[in-house]
Structures are given as structure tokens and as C-alpha cells.
Design an enzyme around this catalytic site. Structure first.
Site, PDB file in Angstrom:
ATOM      1  N   GLY A  42       0.780  -1.222   0.018  1.00 49.72           N
ATOM      2  CA  GLY A  42      -0.097   0.042  -0.018  1.00 49.72           C
ATOM      3  C   GLY A  42       0.910   1.174   0.037  1.00 49.72           C
TER       4      GLY A  42
ATOM      5  N   CYS B 144       5.086  -6.461   1.926  1.00 50.25           N
ATOM      6  CA  CYS B 144       5.420  -4.934   2.101  1.00 50.25           C
ATOM      7  C   CYS B 144       4.662  -4.227   3.069  1.00 50.25           C
ATOM      8  CB  CYS B 144       5.367  -4.145   0.966  1.00 50.25           C
ATOM      9  SG  CYS B 144       6.350  -2.756   0.665  1.00 50.25           S
ATOM     10  N   TYR B 145       3.526  -3.530   2.901  1.00 55.22           N
ATOM     11  CA  TYR B 145       3.189  -2.800   3.776  1.00 55.22           C
ATOM     12  C   TYR B 145       2.414  -3.838   4.620  1.00 55.22           C
ATOM     13  CZ  TYR B 145      -0.458   0.174   5.735  1.00 55.22           C
ATOM     14  OH  TYR B 145      -1.661   0.914   6.557  1.00 55.22           O
TER      15      TYR B 145
ATOM     16  N   HIS C 185       8.305  -7.712  -3.155  1.00 52.45           N
ATOM     17  CA  HIS C 185       7.139  -7.969  -4.043  1.00 52.45           C
ATOM     18  C   HIS C 185       7.350  -9.040  -4.806  1.00 52.45           C
ATOM     19  CE1 HIS C 185       4.850  -4.331  -2.910  1.00 52.45           C
ATOM     20  NE2 HIS C 185       5.898  -3.581  -2.807  1.00 52.45           N
TER      21      HIS C 185
ATOM     22  N   GLU D  21       5.215 -10.752  -6.367  1.00 54.90           N
ATOM     23  CA  GLU D  21       4.107 -10.736  -7.514  1.00 54.90           C
ATOM     24  C   GLU D  21       4.644 -10.268  -8.807  1.00 54.90           C
ATOM     25  OE1 GLU D  21       3.126  -7.110  -5.191  1.00 54.90           O
ATOM     26  OE2 GLU D  21       3.882  -8.901  -4.759  1.00 54.90           O
TER      27      GLU D  21
ATOM     28  N   ASP E  17     -14.016 -10.175 -25.009  1.00 57.89           N
ATOM     29  CA  ASP E  17     -14.892 -10.499 -23.941  1.00 57.89           C
ATOM     30  C   ASP E  17     -16.505 -11.074 -24.079  1.00 57.89           C
ATOM     31  OD1 ASP E  17     -12.757 -10.013 -22.216  1.00 57.89           O
ATOM     32  OD2 ASP E  17     -13.443  -7.933 -21.798  1.00 57.89           O
TER      33      ASP E  17
ATOM     34  N   LYS F 126      -8.147 -11.159 -17.681  1.00 52.28           N
ATOM     35  CA  LYS F 126      -8.156 -11.321 -19.526  1.00 52.28           C
ATOM     36  C   LYS F 126      -7.718 -12.711 -19.639  1.00 52.28           C
ATOM     37  CE  LYS F 126      -9.432  -8.523 -21.877  1.00 52.28           C
ATOM     38  NZ  LYS F 126     -10.681  -8.257 -22.876  1.00 52.28           N
TER      39      LYS F 126
END
Length: 514
Positions: free
Chosen positions: A56, A83-84, A170, A172, A228, A370
Site C-alpha cells: 500500500g 511490504c505494507y 514484492h 508478484e 470478452d 483477461k
């Protein structure tokens, strides 16, 4: 939603929260993003196998910074703070967080000090991870032990308890060399997830869910030919067949042969009930003389609603309106910190329908990212050129043909755009780019063709790379390819004598010109 194992990501305002959920799903574990205000009781009802606290932008010690209900750490499920999220766990459990003497941004070498920890199973003792922090844990809560360090951070990874973990980096982001493995370790080794989330299983469960919900009612769907709406149509058709009617509106702002391709695929190959509405004259008449971009967008949007509504009224016994809403749409439509005014954007593909068309929404893709939507499309038999289509704006060529619109200018743009797409596909670049398209500029320039003076229009090429469309950078295609595209457009498209390349990033420019 059917019962299934899942990891919940609590969002503290990180730009990476969606990315965390996507990485967890790559571990074949379902994950959803919820606001940090989600209560312990609400989490208990979801029965997650684990919880991840996102990063964050705030400092945990600031007044008004997002906090966590301490009871969430005592739900009896593993928690990973990133992290945060890690700093918040440390503070909540009795530690102290404050500004570090040295900030740490970018790649950093992480050294594992406890290689026996299941969090670092299969990860080298030295690896590069992505850091983005200025604060650090200054005093530790009771029982916390260190799992990894960096040169600037003595608590790069910690275990607060056997089921509570924190990492300062991080995992990710792609810049973290073994971040995906760490998240897989959390999901499988620590949370004991079996990894049964797949698009094949999603299709089966969603097909059954659509049949149960719809019953013998009728469904309509506004089919655009984009990824989509095409995947949503294929999935719903698999579930209920002729109870689905697709409405395709030709607004005169489509790409070359777009309408014919949609009709051939969905009405032909898939044998769907497709209602084709040629409203091109209506749209162009309403747009005549209008050159302001936002005014064009509003006219196109309002006219589409009117045309769609007229077509919908002609279909009897309709109960459901299907849309190709995806999970990022849902996340971005959630009010921030409980404030509806701070919502990023609203997502209703067919919004503002008249009161006499009060349909129930059916959004079968609302849990998918997606890349997952594309995989569902492949499994349902949609061709690759549909599944991997580049984004196309709702107003179509109306925002790529600058200034006031008319059929002649749109035809010029269609031909130029088609040549560009043909060439980048032939060169193998189409799927490497976020978007590549032609823009019609309402200016004329002097040229020479066949020893004669010309005074014709200009086409701009917009070719960009991006991961999510929020930021983008222009792409320098090989010179021979650009020369070939330019030569073909000038030689084959009557009314064009000059081609220019847009070399503006986003920001400061937008991807679309209008």
C-alpha cells in the site's frame, strides 16, 4: 459461488493487488481481491485456505493509515503480509515500524537465513527480488524470527508465528526472480491448497450454474466481436443453446469486414441466434458535422442504447441481459474506502436502458482475468484471431477518425488500418503488441505521385506496448516493416499521400487519439 478452496487478497491500496491474485491463480488456486475493511466474520464465512495482505502507499504509523482487525490474524488460516502488509502485521502484533535510514527501491539481493522455512522451499539462498519501501520494522513483536535479509533490511522475510509470514519485497512482479515460486510455496506447502482451479473446471461449473440460474428463461447479449463478449456468448450458448440471442449492431464505425466475420463465426460456425442490425446510416446521420471527441462518444453511446433497445423489444420473453464483464471491471467498480464517489470507473456494457427493459444481469466471466478469459475462449473452440484480438474502443473508428465523420473518411481509415494489421501479423508482431492501429488525420498535405501534384490526407500509425493499458510506450518496428506498411498505404489507399508514426508514450499522450 460454488464451494472451492481459495486465497483471499486484502487490498490496502496497492497497485499490485490484482497482480497478486493473478499470480495465485497461476498456482491453480482461486483468488479474489477484497477491501482491507472486510470483517473477520465475512472472511470466516468464505473459509479461505489463506490470506494475503497487499502492499500500500501509506506508512502504517500515519494517522488514518489503513489498519487491520487483529482478529483476522487469529482465524486459524495462514497469512502472508507483503511490504505494507508485513509492516502492518508487525505493528499489530506489538512491534514498531518507522522510517528506515536507507530507502530500498528496485532489485535487491535477498539472502535466505532460514532455508528450512517452507516459504523458501526450492529457492536459492541468494536471489534477486523487487523492493519498494522506505519504512522498516524497528522493533520486533515477541516470537518473530528472521527468514531472509538484504544489505539494507534485516527483516526482508519473517515468520511471526508458524502460520503468519511477512516479506518486505514484492514476489508478484516479474522483476522478482523466484517470486512465483514463493507464492506457490505459500499456496501449496503452507496453505495446503490442492490446486484445482482451472479453466476447464470453470467451464463445467459455470455451464451448470448458468443452466440452473436461467432455467427456461431467455437471454440477450450485445455482441461486439471483441474478446470478452465473444467468450461470454460462446459460454452461455454452450449452457442454454437457442435460449440465447445475440444482438450485433453495425454502427458504421467497424473495422474492415468486421460484420461479415462476426456473422460467419457466430451465426454460421456456432449456429447461434444472431440478430444483425445495420444502423450505420442512423449513426452517421447523428454524427454529421460533430468534431468534438466527447460529443462523438456520447452520441455513439446513446445511439447504441436506442438501437439495442429497439432490437431487444423484438425478442419475446427476455429475462436476462448478458455482459462480458471481467474481474478487473468488478474490482475497479468497488467504491474505495467505502466512498462510492471514489470509484475508479463504472462498468455496464449496455447502460442506461429504458425502464421497460428491466433485465437481470448475467455476467459469467466476472470472476476471470483477461488471460483466463482467453483460455476459456480457446477451450470453447473460438479461433485464435478472436481470442487474441487487440483491444478495440467501444466507439470504434469514431475515435480514430479525427474530426467530423463521414463514410468516405471512414472507408479510407478502414483500408489503411487493414493494411497495418495484415503486415504486423505477417511479420509476427501482432501478438507481441498491446495495440497497433491507424488514425485518420483531418489535414491534407502536398505530395507527388506519378509526376503529378497531390493534396491528400495523412494517416498516423499508433503502435504501442503495454501490460494493462494504464501506461504504454510506443514501439519502434523494424525499418523494413514500417517502410512496407507506409508504401502499401500510400499506393493502395486512394486519398492518402503521407504516413506518419506516433512516437508518444502514455502518459503524456493517451493510446487512442480521441
Amino acid at each position: 459461488m460454488e464451494a472451492q478452496e481459495q486465497i483471499v487478497v486484502l487490498d490496502f491500496g496497492s497497485q499490485y493487488s490484482q497482480l497478486i491474485a493473478r499470480r495465485v491463480r497461476e498456482c491453480h488456486v482461486y483468488s479474489q481481491v477484497l477491501p482491507y475493511t472486510t470483517t473477520p466474520d465475512a472472511l470466516r464465512a468464505l473459509a479461505p485456505k489463506g490470506i494475503i495482505l497487499s502492499g500500500g502507499p501509506c506508512s502504517v504509523y500515519e494517522a488514518g493509515a489503513p489498519q487491520i482487525d487483529p482478529a483476522i490474524l487469529d482465524l486459524g488460516v495462514p497469512v502472508l503480509g507483503i511490504c505494507y502488509g508485513m509492516q502492518l502485521m508487525a505493528q499489530t502484533l506489538g512491534g514498531r515500524v518507522g522510517p528506515g535510514t536507507a530507502r530500498e527501491y528496485g532489485r535487491a539481493e535477498v539472502r535466505v537465513t532460514d532455508p528450512a522455512s517452507p516459504l523458501f522451499e526450492g529457492i536459492p539462498e541468494r536471489s534477486v527480488m523487487w523492493m519498494s519501501h522506505g519504512d522498516k520494522v524497528l522493533s520486533t513483536p515477541a516470537g518473530m524470527r528472521t527468514l531472509a535479509v538484504t544489505d539494507n533490511t534485516e527483516y526482508a522475510a519473517v515468520a511471526f508465528r508458524d502460520d503468519l509470514f511477512g516479506i518486505q519485497f514484492h514476489p508478484e512482479v516479474v522483476h522478482s526472480d523466484h517470486g512465483a515460486r514463493l507464492l506457490r510455496n505459500f499456496c501449496h506447502a503452507i496453505c495446503r491448497c490442492h490446486g484445482d482451479w482451472s479453466m476447464a473446471s470453470f467451464i463445467e461449473t459455470q455451464t451448470a450454474a448458468i443452466r440452473e440460474r436461467v432455467g427456461d428463461a431467455h437471454v440477450i447479449l450485445g455482441l461486439s466481436g471483441g474478446v470478452d463478449s465473444s467468450v461470454a456468448a460462446a459460454l452461455i450458448h454452450r449452457a442454454i443453446g437457442k435460449q440465447l440471442t445475440c444482438i450485433f449492431v453495425d454502427n458504421g464505425l467497424l473495422r474492415k469486414n468486421e460484420a461479415a466475420r462476426v456473422r460467419q463465426l457466430f451465426a454460421g460456425v456456432f449456429d447461434m441466434d444472431l440478430r444483425f442490425v445495420d444502423a450505420s446510416e442512423t449513426f452517421l446521420a447523428k454524427l454529421a458535422g460533430v468534431d468534438e471527441p466527447e460529443a462523438k462518444r456520447k452520441i455513439i453511446g446513446h445511439t447504441f442504447i436506442d438501437v439495442f433497445a429497439d432490437a431487444a423489444r423484438a425478442i419475446p420473453n427476455v429475462t436476462f441481459l448478458a455482459q462480458g464483464t471481467t474481474y478487473p471491471d468488478v474490482i475497479e467498480s468497488v467504491p474505495i474506502n467505502g466512498n462510492p464517489a471514489a470509484m475508479i470507473k463504472s462498468h455496464h456494457n449496455v447502460g442506461g436502458l429504458p425502464p421497460d427493459l428491466a433485465f437481470t444481469l448475467l455476467e459469467p466471466l466476472a470472476r476471470l482475468f483477461k488471460d483466463e478469459v482467453r483460455e476459456v475462449g480457446r477451450l470453447l473452440g473460438l479461433p485464435e484471431d478472436v481470442v487474441m484480438r487487440q483491444p478495440f474502443p467501444g466507439p470504434g473508428l469514431g475515435v480514430r477518425c479525427l474530426g467530423a465523420l463521414d463514410r468516405a473518411k471512414l472507408d479510407i481509415l478502414r483500408e489503411a488500418d487493414d493494411i497495418l494489421v495484415q503486415e504486423i501479423k505477417a511479420a509476427g508482431y501482432y501478438h507481441k503488441l498491446w495495440q497497433a492501429f491507424a488514425v485518420f488525420l483531418p489535414v491534407r498535405s502536398v505530395g507527388v505521385m506519378g509526376d503529378q501534384r497531390t493534396y491528400d490526407y495523412v494517416i498516423a500509425l499508433r503502435i504501442v506496448a503495454s501490460t494493462d493499458g494504464m501506461t504504454a510506450d510506443w514501439v519502434a518496428l523494424p525499418d523494413p516493416l514500417l517502410r512496407r506498411i507506409s508504401a502499401r498505404i500510400v499506393n493502395e489507399v486512394r486519398g492518402v499521400n503521407r504516413v506518419v508514426l506516433d512516437v508518444t508514450s502514455k502518459p503524456p499522450g493517451t493510446i487512442e487519439w480521441e
